[in-house]
Design an enzyme around this catalytic site. Structure first.
Site, PDB file in Angstrom:
ATOM      1  N   HIS A  83      -7.447  -5.994  -0.583  1.00  0.00           N
ATOM      2  CA  HIS A  83      -6.274  -5.153  -0.327  1.00  0.00           C
ATOM      3  C   HIS A  83      -5.216  -5.875   0.514  1.00  0.00           C
ATOM      4  O   HIS A  83      -4.050  -5.493   0.496  1.00  0.00           O
ATOM      5  CB  HIS A  83      -6.706  -3.863   0.380  1.00  0.00           C
ATOM      6  CG  HIS A  83      -5.680  -2.778   0.381  1.00  0.00           C
ATOM      7  ND1 HIS A  83      -5.115  -2.275  -0.778  1.00  0.00           N
ATOM      8  CD2 HIS A  83      -5.095  -2.101   1.402  1.00  0.00           C
ATOM      9  CE1 HIS A  83      -4.242  -1.327  -0.477  1.00  0.00           C
ATOM     10  NE2 HIS A  83      -4.215  -1.203   0.833  1.00  0.00           N
TER      11      HIS A  83
ATOM     12  N   SER B  45       0.834  -1.188   0.000  1.00  0.00           N
ATOM     13  CA  SER B  45       0.000   0.000   0.000  1.00  0.00           C
ATOM     14  C   SER B  45       0.880   1.254   0.000  1.00  0.00           C
ATOM     15  O   SER B  45       1.709   1.422  -0.879  1.00  0.00           O
ATOM     16  CB  SER B  45      -0.942  -0.052   1.211  1.00  0.00           C
ATOM     17  OG  SER B  45      -2.008   0.850   1.083  1.00  0.00           O
TER      18      SER B  45
ATOM     19  N   ASP C  63      -9.592  -5.615  -4.937  1.00  0.00           N
ATOM     20  CA  ASP C  63      -9.109  -4.541  -4.057  1.00  0.00           C
ATOM     21  C   ASP C  63      -9.939  -3.286  -4.307  1.00  0.00           C
ATOM     22  O   ASP C  63      -9.859  -2.680  -5.371  1.00  0.00           O
ATOM     23  CB  ASP C  63      -7.624  -4.276  -4.338  1.00  0.00           C
ATOM     24  CG  ASP C  63      -6.996  -3.327  -3.330  1.00  0.00           C
ATOM     25  OD1 ASP C  63      -7.738  -2.566  -2.683  1.00  0.00           O
ATOM     26  OD2 ASP C  63      -5.756  -3.352  -3.195  1.00  0.00           O
TER      27      ASP C  63
END
Length: 294
Positions: free
Chosen positions: A272, A139, A244
């Site tokens: 995610h 991320s 995601d």
């Protein structure tokens, strides 16, 4: 009474002591090996700030792990710290500046914060004496990993990215604004952050992060690491969960198209957190990639 030659006595004593020494050495080595298998929490002064990091493994291949926004190594990377092959890898997971136990300082999000986080990571590895290493970034940590690989190519062996943006758009802002009120998050997602920061600080930090995304769109046309992607010349693995909701497929595709020689692995049902939900498969892909011949 028959006398025993002194030489024989000395030989017996010597043998006894050597055996005791061997046992002691074995026990010491076992304890040392066990310690290296455990996840240890440590602190290091870097660039005027005290950073918390976790360390495990005794392998020759050193790897730094970078968590997502507001995340810590313990909350974000425990499936990798616990399950990676400790004989092959030496893992170092950092709490970025202002996150987790790397406080103070209070976290802020200037427009250069990805570069600042990359400089912090490089500084930590240099302080620990690691000249070359691979980097894993999830991320927000994936953006930092991209900048790190572009700015410090002499230090990087391999790069692994997942759940990361290369840029932000108005569409992303709209998506993130829906998450601004953290009281509406699911308990599963909210409670670890509240446990780490408390309700008020968690809300403050998350709102500040969203404000930073708005700033990137308004002041930098959304670019956070597009140019850096094109500068990377190290083997790179990109992983992505097709479901995601935070990071659409166009982002990993952008990474793949702009990082020379990179490859993309997709998890059709992944979201995610593919490194948690599909930890075994994820770790296998990453370990195989890291152990390929350079």
């Amino acid at each position: 009474m028959m006398s025993v030659p002194a030489a024989l006595i000395m030989n017996e004593v010597s043998t006894f002591l050597c055996r005791r020494l061997d046992v002691s050495c074995y026990r010491l080595c076992t304890r040392m090996s066990s310690t290296r298998q455990e996840i240890q929490s440590k602190f290091e002064e870097v660039r005027g700030n005290k950073f918390h990091y976790q360390e495990t493994g005794q392998g020759d291949h050193v790897v730094i792990l970078l968590p997502g926004a507001l995340g810590t190594n313990k909350s974000g990377m425990h499936h990798q710290m616990e399950k990676f092959n400790k004989e092959k890898f030496h893992l170092i997971g950092i709490d970025p500046r202002g996150y987790g136990k790397s406080r103070p300082p209070e976290r802020d999000f200037p427009l250069d914060y990805y570069h600042r986080d990359a400089d912090d990571a490089a500084g930590l590895m240099a302080a620990l004496g690691h000249n070359t290493y691979s980097v894993l970034g999830w991320s927000d940590g994936g953006v930092t990993a991209t900048v790190l690989a572009a700015k410090y190519p002499e230090s990087i062996r391999r790069v692994v990215l997942w759940g990361s943006n290369a840029y932000y758009t108005d569409k992303d802002i709209h998506l993130y604004e829906k998450t601004r009120d953290v009281s509406k998050w699911s308990a599963k997602m909210r409670e670890p952050m509240v446990a780490e920061y408390g309700k008020e600080l968690f809300q403050k930090m998350w709102s500040a992060w969203i404000d930073a995304v708005v700033g990137f769109v308004e002041e930098k046309r959304g670019d956070i690491c597009m140019a850096e992607c094109r500068q990377i010349d190290k083997p790179t693995l990109i992983l992505h969960g097709d479901k995601d909701s935070m990071v659409p497929l166009d982002h990993p595709v952008f990474f793949q198209q702009n990082i020379r020689g990179s490859r993309l692995v997709r998890f059709p049902d992944g979201k995610h957190n593919i490194h948690m939900r599909y930890a075994e498969e994820f770790n296998r892909h990453v370990e195989d990639f890291l152990t390929e011949q350079d």
